[in-house]
Design an enzyme around this catalytic site. Sequence first.
Site, PDB file in Angstrom:
ATOM      1  N   ARG A   1     -10.871  22.885  11.802  1.00  0.00           N
ATOM      2  CA  ARG A   1     -10.009  21.712  11.831  1.00  0.00           C
ATOM      3  C   ARG A   1     -10.306  20.740  10.708  1.00  0.00           C
ATOM      4  O   ARG A   1      -9.380  20.180  10.106  1.00  0.00           O
ATOM      5  CB  ARG A   1     -10.121  21.021  13.195  1.00  0.00           C
ATOM      6  CG  ARG A   1      -9.254  19.767  13.354  1.00  0.00           C
ATOM      7  CD  ARG A   1      -7.845  19.915  12.822  1.00  0.00           C
ATOM      8  NE  ARG A   1      -7.126  21.064  13.365  1.00  0.00           N
ATOM      9  CZ  ARG A   1      -5.990  21.523  12.871  1.00  0.00           C
ATOM     10  NH1 ARG A   1      -5.456  20.989  11.796  1.00  0.00           N
ATOM     11  NH2 ARG A   1      -5.402  22.560  13.419  1.00  0.00           N
TER      12      ARG A   1
ATOM     13  N   LYS B   1      -4.290   1.648  -1.324  1.00  0.00           N
ATOM     14  CA  LYS B   1      -3.586   1.820  -0.049  1.00  0.00           C
ATOM     15  C   LYS B   1      -3.887   3.219   0.487  1.00  0.00           C
ATOM     16  O   LYS B   1      -3.034   4.103   0.514  1.00  0.00           O
ATOM     17  CB  LYS B   1      -2.090   1.587  -0.235  1.00  0.00           C
ATOM     18  CG  LYS B   1      -1.752   0.143  -0.628  1.00  0.00           C
ATOM     19  CD  LYS B   1      -0.270  -0.042  -0.885  1.00  0.00           C
ATOM     20  CE  LYS B   1       0.021  -1.477  -1.294  1.00  0.00           C
ATOM     21  NZ  LYS B   1       1.459  -1.686  -1.617  1.00  0.00           N
TER      22      LYS B   1
ATOM     23  N   LYS C   1      -4.811 -10.762  -8.122  1.00  0.00           N
ATOM     24  CA  LYS C   1      -3.472 -10.637  -7.574  1.00  0.00           C
ATOM     25  C   LYS C   1      -2.928 -12.021  -7.219  1.00  0.00           C
ATOM     26  O   LYS C   1      -3.579 -13.041  -7.461  1.00  0.00           O
ATOM     27  CB  LYS C   1      -3.484  -9.689  -6.383  1.00  0.00           C
ATOM     28  CG  LYS C   1      -4.073  -8.313  -6.724  1.00  0.00           C
ATOM     29  CD  LYS C   1      -3.703  -7.254  -5.738  1.00  0.00           C
ATOM     30  CE  LYS C   1      -2.290  -6.759  -5.998  1.00  0.00           C
ATOM     31  NZ  LYS C   1      -1.931  -5.614  -5.117  1.00  0.00           N
TER      32      LYS C   1
ATOM     33  N   GLU D   1      -2.243  -9.779 -12.073  1.00  0.00           N
ATOM     34  CA  GLU D   1      -0.891  -9.531 -11.576  1.00  0.00           C
ATOM     35  C   GLU D   1       0.004 -10.708 -11.945  1.00  0.00           C
ATOM     36  O   GLU D   1      -0.365 -11.870 -11.739  1.00  0.00           O
ATOM     37  CB  GLU D   1      -0.926  -9.366 -10.056  1.00  0.00           C
ATOM     38  CG  GLU D   1       0.444  -9.156  -9.434  1.00  0.00           C
ATOM     39  CD  GLU D   1       0.378  -9.063  -7.926  1.00  0.00           C
ATOM     40  OE1 GLU D   1       0.288  -7.928  -7.414  1.00  0.00           O
ATOM     41  OE2 GLU D   1       0.401 -10.125  -7.264  1.00  0.00           O
TER      42      GLU D   1
ATOM     43  N   ASP E   1       4.555  -7.189 -11.435  1.00  0.00           N
ATOM     44  CA  ASP E   1       4.799  -6.894 -10.029  1.00  0.00           C
ATOM     45  C   ASP E   1       6.244  -7.157  -9.623  1.00  0.00           C
ATOM     46  O   ASP E   1       6.774  -8.260  -9.833  1.00  0.00           O
ATOM     47  CB  ASP E   1       3.872  -7.728  -9.150  1.00  0.00           C
ATOM     48  CG  ASP E   1       3.935  -7.329  -7.693  1.00  0.00           C
ATOM     49  OD1 ASP E   1       3.808  -6.120  -7.412  1.00  0.00           O
ATOM     50  OD2 ASP E   1       4.121  -8.212  -6.846  1.00  0.00           O
TER      51      ASP E   1
END
Length: 286
Positions: A103, A138, A170, A203, A225
């Site tokens: 698995r 992410k 950011k 950013e 962005d």
Amino acid sequence: MQTPPYLTPEALDTFIRTALAEDIGDGDHSALSAIPAEAQNRAHLLIKDEGVLAGVALAHLIFRAVDADLRIEQRLEDGARVKHGDVAFIVEGRAQSILTAERLVLNCMQRMSGIATRTAYLNSLLAGTNAKLLDTRKTTPNFRLCEKWAVLIGGGVNHRYGLFDMIILKDNHVDYAGGIRQAIAASQSYLARTGRQLPIEVETRNLSEVQQVLDAGGVTRIMLDNMSPAQLREAVALVAGRYPLEASGGITEETIAEVAATGVDYISVGALTHSIRSLDMSLKAF
């Protein structure tokens, strides 16, 4: 493919050890109860889908961690284009060990192959441009190593691995710091004070902020962005090669070619790792 710095023996060992501990606990009681300890068998990794194979090298390490006496006959390598019916490898040895490793091997290979497949496809849409496809942070907690590795196998480029190997200022950093100039100055001061040498990326949300970065200077890359293709072209003209440019935010397979054609150097796509369909495969006794 050059080995990335995060693929250390220690990192791989830690990942495999903790993943096996999560799955096995105090024992694989299904295999221990149903299969004689001395039983020897074999199984093959059967591909039931089309795409780019990833995770073969990791599978070797997982099998070895479960049972060093397991033997693997490799048929296909990471990065190979695969189709339904292909066999990636054959594993032979103690049947209990094969079942215990099954698995984790499949979980890793299916998701990694899904990421590599998507990466290769989006990369193909950048043909004829200089843009490079980047991943993001992410990722699935505790599975980043495998997901970033799969992006490389699929032909993409890793962005920073974590918060420790690059400074990215950011929108929230900029807003909390009081502005772009203040955020850049504080970051430069921090690096000087701590003796660190890290790239700085900022950013930007509009052309005015791009100009503010240019006025401040001292950065490594500028992120654009959620800008439209028209805005991206204006930013490329404004920066005029002084800094590499990264387009980011909501870029899809329908828009990525147009974004690449604006002249940006990088395109980051979070969906490479957060919205992926795993490739179908199974480990079958034969």
